[in-house]
Design a protein around this motif. Structure first.
Motif, PDB file in Angstrom:
ATOM      1  N   CYS A 207      -6.543   4.073   8.908  1.00 36.71           N
ATOM      2  CA  CYS A 207      -5.197   4.691   8.792  1.00 36.71           C
ATOM      3  C   CYS A 207      -5.083   5.769   9.824  1.00 36.71           C
ATOM      4  N   MET A 208      -6.326   6.756   9.862  1.00 37.36           N
ATOM      5  CA  MET A 208      -6.284   7.752  10.739  1.00 37.36           C
ATOM      6  C   MET A 208      -6.457   7.247  12.261  1.00 37.36           C
ATOM      7  N   GLU A 209      -7.126   6.301  12.704  1.00 38.43           N
ATOM      8  CA  GLU A 209      -6.997   5.556  13.762  1.00 38.43           C
ATOM      9  C   GLU A 209      -5.542   5.219  14.209  1.00 38.43           C
TER      10      GLU A 209
ATOM     11  N   ARG B  36       1.719   3.950  19.205  1.00 38.23           N
ATOM     12  CA  ARG B  36       2.837   4.664  19.880  1.00 38.23           C
ATOM     13  C   ARG B  36       3.957   5.161  18.934  1.00 38.23           C
ATOM     14  N   HIS B  37       4.120   4.372  17.833  1.00 36.83           N
ATOM     15  CA  HIS B  37       5.088   4.856  16.655  1.00 36.83           C
ATOM     16  C   HIS B  37       4.404   4.933  15.231  1.00 36.83           C
ATOM     17  N   PRO B  38       3.737   5.996  15.378  1.00 34.80           N
ATOM     18  CA  PRO B  38       2.925   5.871  13.869  1.00 34.80           C
ATOM     19  C   PRO B  38       3.914   6.059  12.787  1.00 34.80           C
ATOM     20  N   ARG B  39       3.299   5.900  11.548  1.00 30.78           N
ATOM     21  CA  ARG B  39       4.166   5.831  10.310  1.00 30.78           C
ATOM     22  C   ARG B  39       4.222   7.231   9.794  1.00 30.78           C
ATOM     23  N   THR B  40       5.074   7.625   9.026  1.00 29.84           N
ATOM     24  CA  THR B  40       5.080   8.989   8.451  1.00 29.84           C
ATOM     25  C   THR B  40       4.084   9.110   7.203  1.00 29.84           C
ATOM     26  N   ARG B  41       3.992   8.066   6.663  1.00 33.63           N
ATOM     27  CA  ARG B  41       3.033   8.024   5.486  1.00 33.63           C
ATOM     28  C   ARG B  41       1.901   6.858   5.625  1.00 33.63           C
ATOM     29  N   TYR B  42       0.867   7.030   5.176  1.00 34.39           N
ATOM     30  CA  TYR B  42      -0.332   6.179   5.114  1.00 34.39           C
ATOM     31  C   TYR B  42      -1.103   6.335   3.858  1.00 34.39           C
ATOM     32  N   SER B  43      -0.807   4.919   3.102  1.00 32.88           N
ATOM     33  CA  SER B  43      -1.490   5.098   1.796  1.00 32.88           C
ATOM     34  C   SER B  43      -2.731   4.113   2.114  1.00 32.88           C
TER      35      SER B  43
ATOM     36  N   LEU C  49      -0.364   2.327  -7.538  1.00 29.92           N
ATOM     37  CA  LEU C  49      -0.157   3.525  -8.717  1.00 29.92           C
ATOM     38  C   LEU C  49       0.670   4.735  -8.263  1.00 29.92           C
ATOM     39  N   TYR C  50      -0.071   5.353  -7.246  1.00 25.07           N
ATOM     40  CA  TYR C  50       0.492   6.847  -6.819  1.00 25.07           C
ATOM     41  C   TYR C  50       1.769   6.790  -6.305  1.00 25.07           C
ATOM     42  N   ILE C  51       2.025   6.012  -5.199  1.00 24.43           N
ATOM     43  CA  ILE C  51       3.188   5.925  -4.474  1.00 24.43           C
ATOM     44  C   ILE C  51       4.435   5.585  -5.504  1.00 24.43           C
ATOM     45  N   PRO C  52       4.348   4.457  -6.235  1.00 25.55           N
ATOM     46  CA  PRO C  52       5.389   4.062  -7.210  1.00 25.55           C
ATOM     47  C   PRO C  52       5.685   5.358  -8.224  1.00 25.55           C
ATOM     48  N   LEU C  53       4.410   5.774  -8.652  1.00 27.68           N
ATOM     49  CA  LEU C  53       4.817   7.134  -9.583  1.00 27.68           C
ATOM     50  C   LEU C  53       5.517   8.299  -8.863  1.00 27.68           C
TER      51      LEU C  53
ATOM     52  N   PRO D  98      -4.929   9.232   0.555  1.00 26.47           N
ATOM     53  CA  PRO D  98      -6.004   8.077   0.168  1.00 26.47           C
ATOM     54  C   PRO D  98      -6.053   8.061  -1.614  1.00 26.47           C
ATOM     55  N   GLY D  99      -6.394   7.038  -1.958  1.00 31.51           N
ATOM     56  CA  GLY D  99      -6.688   6.871  -3.615  1.00 31.51           C
ATOM     57  C   GLY D  99      -8.139   7.446  -3.607  1.00 31.51           C
TER      58      GLY D  99
END
Length: 115
Positions: A77-79, A85-92, A100-104, A16-17
């Protein structure tokens, strides 16, 4: 995450931000920091200087302006991570995390330090 894969456990990271919570509450942060500051040895306080203290307290108050009050962005994102069935590896969660944070995180450290 990778260590748990060998045990058949899939791990999703929620990044999270800034959100308005008790952790980011300006009054709590200020009180905690002032308490720590008061217990520091005089030499340490002198090394940092009084301007450090003042600038930090201003930065804490400025941070509050950027905190998102909509915690639903994080809980959604938590839910999804828990029920998909196929959760993502990363949630922002939050615009600051996405823009900001992901591109950085993909930039070289020297460039990130400048930004």
């Amino acid at each position: 995450r990778l260590e748990m894969r060998n045990f058949g456990v899939k791990v999703s990271m929620i990044e999270p931000g800034y959100f308005k919570t008790l952790i980011t509450n300006a009054e709590n942060m200020e009180n905690n920091f002032l308490s720590i500051w008061e217990n520091l040895p005089k030499e340490t306080k002198a090394s940092y200087g009084e301007n450090y203290l003042k600038e930090f307290l201003v930065a804490v108050k400025d941070m509050q302006k950027r905190c998102n009050p909509n915690l639903r962005l994080v809980t959604d994102c938590m839910e999804h991570a828990l029920t998909s069935r196929h959760p993502r590896t990363r949630y922002s969660a939050g615009w600051d995390a996405k823009l900001l944070y992901i591109p950085l995180s993909y930039l070289p450290s020297a460039l990130t330090d400048v930004v």
